[in-house]
Scaffold this active site. Structure first.
Site, PDB file in Angstrom:
ATOM      1  N   SER A  85      -9.518   4.420   3.589  1.00 31.91           N
ATOM      2  CA  SER A  85      -8.176   3.842   3.563  1.00 31.91           C
ATOM      3  C   SER A  85      -7.290   4.526   4.605  1.00 31.91           C
ATOM      4  CB  SER A  85      -7.594   3.943   2.148  1.00 31.91           C
ATOM      5  OG  SER A  85      -6.376   3.250   2.052  1.00 31.91           O
ATOM      6  N   HIS A 188      -4.520  -2.700  -0.428  1.00 33.66           N
ATOM      7  CA  HIS A 188      -5.722  -3.444  -0.030  1.00 33.66           C
ATOM      8  C   HIS A 188      -5.887  -4.731  -0.835  1.00 33.66           C
ATOM      9  CE1 HIS A 188      -6.622  -0.069   2.468  1.00 33.66           C
ATOM     10  NE2 HIS A 188      -6.560   0.748   1.429  1.00 33.66           N
TER      11      HIS A 188
END
Length: 304
Positions: A85, A188
């Site tokens: 991430s 996300h």
């Protein structure tokens, strides 16, 4: 072959940077990067409490700065690098795609944009540990959630509205444990679309180079050799699931034999220990681990 991994949001803990300030030049870097980000990274990494560093606009620059400071203190070149991430921005700087300053400007704006997107609707994320993967994914879909992180090693992260997560917790997948994550939004997922739009406007002006070491992408675990493509993937990834399971599959294919996780380390090497049998791992938690990390790199073929 050795890979350096940079962790993602949620890995931060109060005071985790304190011992690193004793390393020559680390405090200097953090003071300079504080000017770049507009945040007091030294305070946030040492004396700030858990609620303060949970703030997305704080956590993301803090994590990237911590990873880069430790990487510079380590001062070695690995064979490959990957980030989870927001850790992808640290990976981009380690691989030479972005300068540290460019990575920190981008993560500053990423954190602000994602915090803004998260404020629109009350959302969150819950780790699902264990259970049958297909059953877990079916349960996530049933409740209208998104599998925002598919991490491998029996870990999938569900993300969505608080109402959806509450209903999911009341009807969990069989043989699975649920653990709410210390993050401020459903990262996300489609809830981050406004942040993607903001970053797409910013990205074309970034100074970008092609990576100088093997660089993996969260989108699908692919090795990316074009710097602009990697930055485009970074931007799109904000609203797309993280496929760390695919990254670990690529590590197997590349023949990675050792992994060092940058601070605040522990999560990614934990996944590797369960999914990458025979691969040596090291969590670089404090400066006391630097010599062990250098020895590991020397033993596994990383360039010095």
């Amino acid at each position: 072959m050795i890979l350096i991994a940079a962790p993602g949001q949620g890995a931060q803990t109060p005071g985790f940077l304190q011992p690193w300030l004793e390393v020559p030049a680390v405090a200097d870097h953090l003071i300079w990067w504080s000017a770049v980000t507009g945040l007091d990274l030294v305070r946030y990494g040492t004396t700030a409490d858990a609620d303060e560093i949970r703030d997305t606009a704080v956590a993301q620059p803090l994590l990237v700065a911590a990873a880069l400071a430790a990487a510079q203190a380590l001062n070695v070149t690995p064979d490959a690098v990957a980030g989870h991430s927001v850790g992808e921005l640290a990976a981009a700087a380690i691989a030479g795609v972005l300068t540290p300053e460019a990575a920190l400007v981008l993560v500053r704006e990423r954190g602000r944009a994602m915090a803004g997107a998260a404020a629109i609707t009350e959302t969150g994320m819950t780790a699902v540990l264990g259970g049958d993967a297909d059953e877990v994914l079916a349960a996530i879909d049933k409740h209208g959630l998104t599998p925002a992180n598919i991490n491998g090693a029996g870990q999938i992260v569900a993300a969505g509205t608080i109402g959806q997560l509450t209903a999911f917790a009341e009807e969990p997948p069989e043989k699975a444990r649920l653990r709410p994550l210390s993050v401020a939004g459903a990262f996300h997922t489609e809830h981050m679309a406004p942040a993607v739009h903001a970053l797409r406007l910013l990205a074309p002006g970034l100074p970008v180079a092609d990576p100088n070491i093997t660089l993996l992408s969260n989108r699908d675990g692919a090795v990316v050799t074009d710097g602009r493509e990697y930055v485009a993937r970074l931007v799109d990834q904000v609203s797309s699931p993280v496929r760390w399971d695919s990254c670990m599959e690529t590590m197997k294919e590349l023949g990675i034999t050792a992994i060092i996780e940058l601070p605040p380390a522990g999560t990614l090497v934990g996944l590797a220990r369960r999914d990458l049998k025979g691969v040596e791992t090291l969590a670089l938690k404090t400066p006391d681990d630097l010599d062990k990390a250098r020895e590991l790199i020397a033993n596994h073929g990383g360039a010095q």
